[in-house]
Motif scaffolding. Sequence first.
Motif, short mmCIF file in Angstrom:
data_model
loop_
_atom_site.label_atom_id
_atom_site.label_comp_id
_atom_site.label_asym_id
_atom_site.label_seq_id
_atom_site.Cartn_x
_atom_site.Cartn_y
_atom_site.Cartn_z
N LEU A 18 32.36 41.61 41.10
CA LEU A 18 32.35 40.45 40.20
C LEU A 18 32.64 40.90 38.77
O LEU A 18 33.40 40.25 38.04
N ASP A 19 32.06 42.04 38.36
CA ASP A 19 32.31 42.57 37.01
C ASP A 19 33.79 42.90 36.84
O ASP A 19 34.39 42.61 35.81
N GLU A 20 34.35 43.53 37.90
CA GLU A 20 35.77 43.89 37.86
C GLU A 20 36.63 42.65 37.66
O GLU A 20 37.56 42.64 36.86
N LEU A 21 36.27 41.58 38.39
CA LEU A 21 37.02 40.32 38.28
C LEU A 21 36.98 39.77 36.86
O LEU A 21 37.95 39.22 36.37
N GLU A 22 35.83 39.94 36.24
CA GLU A 22 35.67 39.39 34.89
C GLU A 22 36.12 40.38 33.83
O GLU A 22 35.95 40.15 32.63
N GLY A 23 36.71 41.51 34.25
CA GLY A 23 37.24 42.50 33.31
C GLY A 23 36.17 43.25 32.56
O GLY A 23 36.41 43.77 31.47
N LYS A 24 34.95 43.32 33.12
CA LYS A 24 33.87 44.05 32.42
C LYS A 24 34.00 45.54 32.64
O LYS A 24 34.42 45.97 33.69
N ARG A 78 46.25 40.49 37.21
CA ARG A 78 44.94 41.11 37.39
C ARG A 78 44.41 40.81 38.79
O ARG A 78 43.75 41.65 39.41
N ALA A 79 44.75 39.62 39.29
CA ALA A 79 44.31 39.27 40.65
C ALA A 79 44.95 40.21 41.67
O ALA A 79 44.30 40.62 42.64
N ARG A 82 35.75 33.10 42.91
CA ARG A 82 36.22 33.62 41.60
C ARG A 82 37.52 34.38 41.74
O ARG A 82 38.36 34.35 40.84
N SER A 83 37.72 35.05 42.87
CA SER A 83 38.99 35.76 43.05
C SER A 83 40.13 34.76 43.20
O SER A 83 41.24 34.99 42.72
N LEU A 84 39.87 33.61 43.82
CA LEU A 84 40.92 32.58 43.95
C LEU A 84 41.25 32.00 42.58
O LEU A 84 42.41 31.73 42.26
N GLY A 86 45.47 43.12 52.38
CA GLY A 86 46.78 42.46 52.44
C GLY A 86 46.72 40.95 52.57
O GLY A 86 47.76 40.30 52.69
N HIS A 87 45.53 40.36 52.56
CA HIS A 87 45.43 38.89 52.67
C HIS A 87 44.43 38.36 51.64
O HIS A 87 43.30 37.99 51.98
N PRO A 88 44.84 38.30 50.36
CA PRO A 88 43.88 37.94 49.31
C PRO A 88 43.37 36.49 49.37
O PRO A 88 42.42 36.16 48.66
N THR A 89 43.98 35.66 50.21
CA THR A 89 43.50 34.27 50.30
C THR A 89 42.69 34.03 51.58
O THR A 89 42.50 32.89 51.99
#
Length: 468
Positions: free
Chosen positions: A462-468, A419-420, A408-410, A379-382
């Motif tokens: 990290l892969d998920e973040l980059e849409g892999k 997506r974030a 990278r998430s920021l 609940g606190h992505p930042t």
Amino acid sequence: MSPSTEHGRPEPEPTTLPANRDGRPVSDRGDTVCVIGAGASGLTAVKNLTEHGFGVDCYERETGVGGGWNWRHDRSPVYASTHLISSRPFTQFPDFPMPDSWPDYPHHSQLLSYFERYADHFDLRRHIWFGTEVVRVEPVDGDRWDVTTRSTGGYGPERTSRYAAVLVANGHNWSPKLPRYEGLEEFRGEVMHASSYKDPAQLRGKRVLVVGAGNTGCDLAVEAAQQASRCWHSTRRGYWYAPKYVLGRPADQVNDALLALRVPLRLRQWLYHWTLRLTVGDLTRFGLPKPDHRVYETHPIANSQLVYYVGHGEITPVPELARFHPGGVTLTDGREIDPELVVFATGYLPRFEFLDPGVLGDADGSGRPRLWLHAFPPGHPTLAVAGLLQPDSGLFTLAHWQSVLFARSLLLRREQPQRAAAFASRAVSGAGERYAGKVKDSSRHWFEVGHVDYLRAVQRALDELEGK
Ligand SMILES: Cc1cc2nc3c(=O)[nH]c(=O)nc-3n(C[C@H](O)[C@H](O)[C@H](O)COP(=O)(O)OP(=O)(O)OC[C@H]3O[C@@H](n4cnc5c(N)ncnc54)[C@H](O)[C@@H]3O)c2cc1C
């Protein structure tokens, strides 16, 4: 959230927002990210966030970098003889190797010089406010944070600044965990926690009881064996004492090779038992209790000297303490001993006094945060926590990748908010996930991770973040 225009410099200039709920003005730090602490985890966070283009303000309560490895710091847990327990290549940051000329297990003073060089090499000091303690971190406007600071020791007024994100790297090896015992207050001897132990002179010529079989407890028992007139070592259960070298290599490097080859746990356990059988053999022959668990089910103890000194009669292994009385201690087996000095090497507990415990998922107030990857609160992505790990290797690489993932998430929040948001939901579903095999359920193992499993999980994220 936009990265700064000039590499690493906070941007824009602070403007003043309406007063916060305490009536104090709030300085707006725009898209800048706040990092709390300039130890290993905070330094690598400052480096990785600035490399991803963010402005960073880092607050450090002490006057230098290095965190716990800086022996000048009030809360540093290191003592004169502290060396790394994890070996050099398995401890260093992935992009900043320690010198090849250094030993396998460098001394704490070398670690401090390593952090100083790291800070200079990546020009990190210009982002750090030394002698400045964070006293409050509060969520505002959904996903921003008001960070209140004051100079260490409480001099001068408090200041509040609003940040786009916060990374907490305040360490978890500085607040002593002390057991309670009946009669302890009446005990006439000296009592200290291992965090106050600095120099062998504190043990010299005394009858010393060391309580606890973590790496520090075993180190202190070995020091007492050489310095004290008598040393008892009290442990709650039997442990496996791994040598620091196997086949002429640091033991963690051999273990890592087996992990990389994906050797199954059962086979690794068998190999480990076999190695111990060839070296120290049956521990009970030395009067040490038989371990009640398999290897890898408690945090590894790397100590080649403990069994040696037990074998030489310089350490007397004893069971748990039952109670204190003015002249000594009664053990759970009924024996009486008369130490002059008791050293509790009973570990540390995490503390986040500047945050509401609920923010870190500590709903029951036990002091145990429940985070995804031990870093990301639901609940606190930042908000992120770095370094809250007890790995079977060195910590620095893991802390490095935690802050890369956060940076990278920021960035994703700015570039692809939808997506974030999907990624942020992982912190909810994954909160409290474990990355260690079967380990004993105690506060000592709250943050236990197998470094291979952990780094694989970070890689997947990290892969998920980059849409892999
Ligand atoms: C005896 C001992 C041996 C160890 N051996 C190893 C080893 O071999 N390998 C290994 O990888 N790890 C080892 N560790 C673990 C060690 O904790 C880590 O290596 C590392 O120091 C953790 O770095 P950190 O930045 O997360 O925390 P710390 O080093 O504790 O740094 C936290 C920093 O945050 C600052 N801070 C805290 N609160 C605030 C606040 N409110 N405001 C501003 N600043 C704040 C502190 O002053 C400190 O500088 C050992 C620990 C001990 C006690």
